[in-house]
Scaffold this active site. Sequence first.
Site, PDB file in Angstrom:
ATOM      1  N   HIS A  28      79.517 -86.879  17.618  1.00 17.76           N
ATOM      2  CA  HIS A  28      80.691 -87.074  18.191  1.00 17.76           C
ATOM      3  C   HIS A  28      80.714 -88.761  18.422  1.00 17.76           C
ATOM      4  O   HIS A  28      80.092 -89.356  18.797  1.00 17.76           O
ATOM      5  CB  HIS A  28      80.820 -86.727  19.862  1.00 17.76           C
ATOM      6  CG  HIS A  28      80.902 -85.257  19.769  1.00 17.76           C
ATOM      7  ND1 HIS A  28      80.434 -84.698  20.885  1.00 17.76           N
ATOM      8  CD2 HIS A  28      81.124 -84.425  18.699  1.00 17.76           C
ATOM      9  CE1 HIS A  28      80.346 -83.023  20.585  1.00 17.76           C
ATOM     10  NE2 HIS A  28      81.007 -82.988  19.386  1.00 17.76           N
ATOM     11  N   ASP A  53      82.604 -90.816  19.927  1.00 17.28           N
ATOM     12  CA  ASP A  53      83.308 -91.598  20.762  1.00 17.28           C
ATOM     13  C   ASP A  53      82.266 -92.392  21.690  1.00 17.28           C
ATOM     14  O   ASP A  53      82.730 -93.155  22.898  1.00 17.28           O
ATOM     15  CB  ASP A  53      84.318 -91.089  21.713  1.00 17.28           C
ATOM     16  CG  ASP A  53      83.887 -89.774  22.347  1.00 17.28           C
ATOM     17  OD1 ASP A  53      82.488 -89.157  21.922  1.00 17.28           O
ATOM     18  OD2 ASP A  53      84.552 -88.861  22.771  1.00 17.28           O
TER      19      ASP A  53
HETATM   20  N1  ARG Z   1      76.464 -88.041  21.110  1.00 12.68           N
HETATM   21  C1  ARG Z   1      76.932 -89.029  21.851  1.00 12.68           C
HETATM   22  C2  ARG Z   1      75.766 -89.668  22.289  1.00 12.68           C
HETATM   23  O1  ARG Z   1      74.909 -89.271  22.851  1.00 12.68           O
HETATM   24  C3  ARG Z   1      77.685 -88.647  23.089  1.00 12.68           C
HETATM   25  C4  ARG Z   1      79.069 -88.264  22.714  1.00 12.68           C
HETATM   26  C5  ARG Z   1      79.849 -87.467  23.385  1.00 12.68           C
HETATM   27  N2  ARG Z   1      80.924 -87.213  23.338  1.00 12.68           N
HETATM   28  C6  ARG Z   1      81.717 -86.318  23.342  1.00 12.68           C
HETATM   29  N3  ARG Z   1      82.747 -86.163  22.743  1.00 12.68           N
HETATM   30  N4  ARG Z   1      81.281 -85.059  23.748  1.00 12.68           N
HETATM   31  O2  ARG Z   1      75.731 -91.000  22.581  1.00 12.68           O
END
Ligand code: ARG
Length: 438
Positions: A319, A321
């Site tokens: 993800h 974002d």
């Molecule tokens: N994998 C990302 C991190 O740990 C979190 C992203 C969460 N985003 C989402 N759309 N669920 O920084």
Amino acid sequence: MLCIRAFRGGCRGREVPHPLPKVMKKLLTGSWDNESPKIKRENASWSGSQQVLDKNNSNVASEDYIMESDENLSHEKHGPVWAWNEWDPLEEVIVGNVNGATVPPFTVEVKANTYAKHWEFFRKHGGTSFPEGYLKKANAEIEEFCNILKHEGVEVKRPDNMDFSQVYQTPDFESCGMYAAMPRDILLVIGDEIIEAPMAWRSRFFEYRAYRSLIKEYFKGGAMWTTAPKPQMADELYDQVYPIRSVEDRHRLAANGQFVTTEFEPCFDAADFMRAGRDVFVQRSQVTNYMGIEWMRRHLEKKGIRLHTLSFKDPNPMHIDATFNIIGPGMVLSNPDRPCHQIEMFKNAGWDVIHPPNPLISDDHPLWMSSKWLSMNVLMLDPKRVIVQSTETSIRKLFESLGIECIPVNILHANSLGGGFHCWTCDIRRNGELESYL
Ligand code: ARG
């Protein structure tokens, strides 16, 4: 006296007064800064009645309202689903649901996406509810978040309640579900089209069902509706011996471009995509494979959209974002811990590449499914207003210095389920047109 009453998305007749969306103010006054009530948001609850104000900021009785045309709202022009980027004025949003949130079974793909300190939690609780105390607090936070969005003039929709602990079996695998907390993970709106992502975790195979009541309504209202090819999620989709034991393993595997998902079939999560009009960005991650990216590339090409694959120095890409969050035309929050290998492309195009400050959330607050960088996982209400975690004072200062008004909201317990404001939402309608920013 100029009195204004705005009605929800094109409805006529006796409706609940709705606070005037900022976009209409902009259209009427030509300025984002023509602020209406200066209300201290910090500790306030918006559950009470909403105010409608005249231009002198005094309350007006409902009889005094004159009806304004809705023509400037994009619903009238484009139908119920319409968004090309992450920052145009937000008119309607889906906010996720805490109800029924179930810890996913501890499979190889879950292991690859979570941190070792939480593996015991997954082993122990997989298939059962997330801790009730957390869910209760998360639920209260999300309800308050919805109230604040409504107060800011945004229409809020919620997914259906589901029993995610129910076990299902397909010819290829057996699993229970997870939750409908993160609409961003599964739904992607591009223009008037709503795309259901295929997903990559077995526990998320049937997650789309929680959104079908809403999607059918959007479809009836004229939206395009696409479901990407459903993966089989057979054993072949996963590297069953993905050798992850430590943080060092993570870095080595990521640097070698080795992921837990294979190229057996296309898979992707919607949250690996980031929209900026004619240009959309995606990363190969633990849940989005190259076949999934290629499927989307061909699909979006037909709409005249260019899909660019980005990569980051990230030991656990999943993800985009909390890694690369585009917050305005030519303005991106780029995670300083996860440099983007293609950043020159943005700099050359004159973009402001902003490195957000380190998150402030304490080490002992459980984040079962994410890093701390949820602090940069913000939701833009328009180019000049952002929803931001109230306790993240450093990034709030950054936004203020950029001339972006912060709307502080607290969702710390909701963060524990794996997402910030951007993850917890999916923008259904933003008022703007398809433009090129690169
Ligand atoms: N994998 C990302 C991190 O740990 C979190 C992203 C969460 N985003 C989402 N759309 N669920 O920084």
